[in-house]
Design an enzyme around this catalytic site. Structure first.
Site, short mmCIF file in Angstrom:
data_model
loop_
_atom_site.label_atom_id
_atom_site.label_comp_id
_atom_site.label_asym_id
_atom_site.label_seq_id
_atom_site.Cartn_x
_atom_site.Cartn_y
_atom_site.Cartn_z
N CYS A 95 65.40 -100.41 4.76
CA CYS A 95 66.36 -99.80 5.68
C CYS A 95 67.78 -99.94 5.12
O CYS A 95 68.09 -99.35 4.10
CB CYS A 95 66.22 -100.39 7.08
SG CYS A 95 67.01 -99.37 8.35
N HIS A 147 60.71 -98.86 8.06
CA HIS A 147 60.41 -100.29 8.13
C HIS A 147 58.91 -100.51 7.91
O HIS A 147 58.12 -100.31 8.84
CB HIS A 147 60.81 -100.85 9.50
CG HIS A 147 62.28 -101.01 9.70
ND1 HIS A 147 62.94 -102.16 9.37
CD2 HIS A 147 63.21 -100.14 10.17
CE1 HIS A 147 64.23 -102.02 9.65
NE2 HIS A 147 64.42 -100.80 10.14
N GLU A 194 57.36 -103.23 7.73
CA GLU A 194 56.91 -104.35 8.57
C GLU A 194 56.66 -103.92 10.01
O GLU A 194 56.03 -104.66 10.78
CB GLU A 194 57.94 -105.49 8.52
CG GLU A 194 59.18 -105.31 9.35
CD GLU A 194 60.24 -104.41 8.74
OE1 GLU A 194 61.34 -104.31 9.33
OE2 GLU A 194 59.98 -103.81 7.67
#
Length: 213
Positions: free
Chosen positions: A88, A193, A195
């Site tokens: 990001c 992202h 994650e």
């Protein structure tokens, strides 16, 4: 292999750590995932991860606040060619500069600038927040076992306009094409992202852990 996730006050570190730890357990290798907040620990890393949440200027200031960190990153990534992943704002910091809240210089590892996402229709919302499909170069190992146009999770109001399109490995479409993954030699960054992107994100992280640029 030691993978260092840099903690420079940008937030979201624990979520990134847990996802990398989960991905590492899927590999039959001895991989150590560590959170790093000083240069001595960073020196021991074989791969480097730079998360980023918030404003570009704040993140850049956070890097500069850790004595010797930017200098060591330049040595490890540019000179020693350690594999690097920015997430990001961590990806946007690779640019020459950002126009977010004024002008802020970045790391200048990949030529380009960071500018705001422009609304092209009234109902379009900024920030770009949520799941969006990603179109990518299927030949690259970073997208192994990920299907074309897979959805990944995005949260951002600014985008990285890469000067040379050959360094854009993947893109998403939101009011126009946006660089979703940038890649230059051993330097890689994701606007999404991983994650927060569930199974596809874990697979992407796993591919990064196996990546040998």
């Amino acid at each position: 292999m030691r993978v260092g996730i840099i903690d420079y006050g940008s937030g979201n570190i624990r979520s990134v750590f847990k996802s990398f730890e989960k991905a590492s357990l899927l590999l039959d290798k001895n991989i150590q995932i560590v959170i790093i907040d000083n240069v001595e620990e960073l020196k021991k890393a074989d791969k480097v991860v730079l998360p980023g949440v918030g404003a570009f200027a704040d993140c850049m200031q956070g890097l500069n606040n850790i004595n010797g960190l930017v200098e060591l990153l330049n040595k490890m990534v540019i000179e020693d060619s350690k594999a690097f992943m920015g997430i990001c704002v961590g990806m946007q910091l690779l640019a020459n500069f950002s126009k977010e809240y004024g002008y802020t210089e970045g790391l200048s590892w990949i030529d380009g600038e960071v500018t705001s996402i422009v609304k092209v229709e009234e109902e379009m919302k900024v920030p770009h927040m949520g799941w969006n499909s990603v179109e990518f170069d299927q030949k690259h190992s970073l997208f192994r076992r990920i299907k074309q146009d897979e959805d990944f999770y995005f949260v951002h109001s600014y985008k990285f306009n890469v000067q040379n399109n050959k360094f854009v490995l993947a893109k998403t479409h939101y009011g126009g094409d946006i660089a979703a993954v940038v890649l230059k030699d051993n330097i890689m960054g994701t606007q999404f992202h991983p994650e927060k992107s569930q199974d596809a994100g874990i697979q992407f992280i796993k591919n990064f852990l196996e990546w040998a640029p």
